[in-house]
Motif scaffolding. Sequence first.
Motif, PDB file in Angstrom:
ATOM      1  N   ILE A  88       0.838  -1.204   0.000  1.00  0.00           N
ATOM      2  CA  ILE A  88       0.000   0.000   0.000  1.00  0.00           C
ATOM      3  C   ILE A  88       0.871   1.252   0.000  1.00  0.00           C
ATOM      4  O   ILE A  88       0.619   2.215  -0.735  1.00  0.00           O
ATOM      5  N   ALA A  89       1.921   1.245   0.834  1.00  0.00           N
ATOM      6  CA  ALA A  89       2.824   2.399   0.897  1.00  0.00           C
ATOM      7  C   ALA A  89       3.515   2.614  -0.444  1.00  0.00           C
ATOM      8  O   ALA A  89       3.630   3.756  -0.926  1.00  0.00           O
ATOM      9  N   LEU A  90       3.976   1.530  -1.076  1.00  0.00           N
ATOM     10  CA  LEU A  90       4.641   1.649  -2.374  1.00  0.00           C
ATOM     11  C   LEU A  90       3.671   2.143  -3.446  1.00  0.00           C
ATOM     12  O   LEU A  90       4.020   3.015  -4.259  1.00  0.00           O
ATOM     13  N   ASP A  91       2.460   1.618  -3.428  1.00  0.00           N
ATOM     14  CA  ASP A  91       1.461   2.022  -4.422  1.00  0.00           C
ATOM     15  C   ASP A  91       1.143   3.517  -4.313  1.00  0.00           C
ATOM     16  O   ASP A  91       1.036   4.218  -5.331  1.00  0.00           O
ATOM     17  N   GLU A  92       1.020   4.011  -3.084  1.00  0.00           N
ATOM     18  CA  GLU A  92       0.739   5.434  -2.897  1.00  0.00           C
ATOM     19  C   GLU A  92       1.926   6.300  -3.321  1.00  0.00           C
ATOM     20  O   GLU A  92       1.739   7.376  -3.900  1.00  0.00           O
ATOM     21  N   SER A  93       3.138   5.832  -3.056  1.00  0.00           N
ATOM     22  CA  SER A  93       4.319   6.606  -3.459  1.00  0.00           C
ATOM     23  C   SER A  93       4.413   6.702  -4.977  1.00  0.00           C
ATOM     24  O   SER A  93       4.773   7.749  -5.525  1.00  0.00           O
ATOM     25  N   LEU A  94       4.091   5.605  -5.664  1.00  0.00           N
ATOM     26  CA  LEU A  94       4.093   5.633  -7.125  1.00  0.00           C
ATOM     27  C   LEU A  94       2.985   6.531  -7.665  1.00  0.00           C
ATOM     28  O   LEU A  94       3.177   7.271  -8.639  1.00  0.00           O
ATOM     29  N   LEU A  95       1.823   6.475  -7.009  1.00  0.00           N
ATOM     30  CA  LEU A  95       0.675   7.258  -7.463  1.00  0.00           C
ATOM     31  C   LEU A  95       0.947   8.752  -7.374  1.00  0.00           C
ATOM     32  O   LEU A  95       0.621   9.519  -8.290  1.00  0.00           O
ATOM     33  N   PHE A  96       1.541   9.178  -6.270  1.00  0.00           N
ATOM     34  CA  PHE A  96       1.770  10.606  -6.036  1.00  0.00           C
ATOM     35  C   PHE A  96       3.198  11.051  -6.345  1.00  0.00           C
ATOM     36  O   PHE A  96       3.557  12.198  -6.078  1.00  0.00           O
ATOM     37  N   ASN A  97       4.010  10.111  -6.861  1.00  0.00           N
ATOM     38  CA  ASN A  97       5.409  10.444  -7.170  1.00  0.00           C
ATOM     39  C   ASN A  97       6.102  11.060  -5.950  1.00  0.00           C
ATOM     40  O   ASN A  97       6.781  12.093  -6.045  1.00  0.00           O
ATOM     41  N   ALA A  98       5.919  10.416  -4.803  1.00  0.00           N
ATOM     42  CA  ALA A  98       6.393  10.964  -3.534  1.00  0.00           C
ATOM     43  C   ALA A  98       7.911  10.894  -3.419  1.00  0.00           C
ATOM     44  O   ALA A  98       8.551   9.951  -3.906  1.00  0.00           O
ATOM     45  N   THR A  99       8.478  11.904  -2.772  1.00  0.00           N
ATOM     46  CA  THR A  99       9.910  11.920  -2.491  1.00  0.00           C
ATOM     47  C   THR A  99      10.118  12.181  -0.999  1.00  0.00           C
ATOM     48  O   THR A  99       9.257  12.741  -0.323  1.00  0.00           O
ATOM     49  N   ALA A 100      11.270  11.779  -0.502  1.00  0.00           N
ATOM     50  CA  ALA A 100      11.593  11.993   0.903  1.00  0.00           C
ATOM     51  C   ALA A 100      11.818  13.474   1.172  1.00  0.00           C
ATOM     52  O   ALA A 100      12.378  14.192   0.334  1.00  0.00           O
ATOM     53  N   GLN A 101      11.391  13.938   2.346  1.00  0.00           N
ATOM     54  CA  GLN A 101      11.593  15.333   2.734  1.00  0.00           C
ATOM     55  C   GLN A 101      12.981  15.493   3.347  1.00  0.00           C
ATOM     56  O   GLN A 101      13.147  15.843   4.516  1.00  0.00           O
ATOM     57  N   THR A 102      13.988  15.223   2.531  1.00  0.00           N
ATOM     58  CA  THR A 102      15.388  15.272   2.957  1.00  0.00           C
ATOM     59  C   THR A 102      16.201  15.952   1.855  1.00  0.00           C
ATOM     60  O   THR A 102      15.708  16.143   0.743  1.00  0.00           O
ATOM     61  N   PRO A 103      17.461  16.290   2.153  1.00  0.00           N
ATOM     62  CA  PRO A 103      18.299  16.911   1.103  1.00  0.00           C
ATOM     63  C   PRO A 103      18.458  16.035  -0.136  1.00  0.00           C
ATOM     64  O   PRO A 103      18.622  16.550  -1.242  1.00  0.00           O
ATOM     65  N   TRP A 104      18.426  14.731   0.027  1.00  0.00           N
ATOM     66  CA  TRP A 104      18.562  13.855  -1.126  1.00  0.00           C
ATOM     67  C   TRP A 104      17.291  13.815  -1.975  1.00  0.00           C
ATOM     68  O   TRP A 104      17.356  13.478  -3.152  1.00  0.00           O
ATOM     69  N   ALA A 105      16.144  14.093  -1.354  1.00  0.00           N
ATOM     70  CA  ALA A 105      14.847  14.021  -2.046  1.00  0.00           C
ATOM     71  C   ALA A 105      14.686  12.693  -2.778  1.00  0.00           C
ATOM     72  O   ALA A 105      14.296  12.634  -3.949  1.00  0.00           O
ATOM     73  N   THR A 106      14.974  11.616  -2.071  1.00  0.00           N
ATOM     74  CA  THR A 106      14.921  10.278  -2.676  1.00  0.00           C
ATOM     75  C   THR A 106      13.503   9.923  -3.100  1.00  0.00           C
ATOM     76  O   THR A 106      12.561  10.062  -2.300  1.00  0.00           O
ATOM     77  N   PRO A 107      13.304   9.472  -4.337  1.00  0.00           N
ATOM     78  CA  PRO A 107      11.981   8.943  -4.714  1.00  0.00           C
ATOM     79  C   PRO A 107      11.650   7.746  -3.813  1.00  0.00           C
ATOM     80  O   PRO A 107      12.404   6.765  -3.780  1.00  0.00           O
ATOM     81  N   LEU A 108      10.563   7.833  -3.081  1.00  0.00           N
ATOM     82  CA  LEU A 108      10.291   6.842  -2.047  1.00  0.00           C
ATOM     83  C   LEU A 108      10.040   5.442  -2.591  1.00  0.00           C
ATOM     84  O   LEU A 108      10.165   4.460  -1.856  1.00  0.00           O
TER      85      LEU A 108
END
Length: 200
Positions: free
Chosen positions: A104-124
Amino acid sequence: MKRFETVAAALFGAVFLIQALAVAAETLLRKLFNYSLQGVDELGGYLLACGAALACAVALISRAHIRIDLLHDRLPQPLRIALNGLSLLCIALCAAALLRMAWIALDESLLFNATAQTPWATPLWLPQTAWLCALGVFGVVAVLELMRFARLALAGRSSDLNRFYGPRGSKEELQEELDDLRARGVSADPDLPLTKDPTP
């Protein structure tokens, strides 16, 4: 399964070795050059999640999950076997629940193109995919162990069920430690101090 346990344990160790090297590099860079990688803590969280999932699989194979066995050895054998099967089923259900939540977490990250709120801004989706795969290993191991338990139960192999799926007793743990000492060439005589085996 023993070979898989060795491989998974090696991966688990490698994960935290990478983390240790990253922390060491971060510390040296800050001390000597006043420079920070600004993401070691983020990397540590990802590695910890994946390492913990692999550790669950290793612990299941080696029967290292914590079991309260105060009454277990005093119960009749059929009840002990039933409790061992119940504990294995609960672990498999827990693995399935973790897999579902990770998906579920992975599906939502793909859906919203989520990135980490860090200097690296890693695609979650990147660390979450690795986490999902590690949890998948845990889930597969749990299902295989459950199937093996069912097969032994149907064959009526009660002694094997207790030996492979019962809680590890102190005598068994002591014997494993003594076997490990012998394998490393160390004296395992309980009446003598531990010394290196003089034989080549």
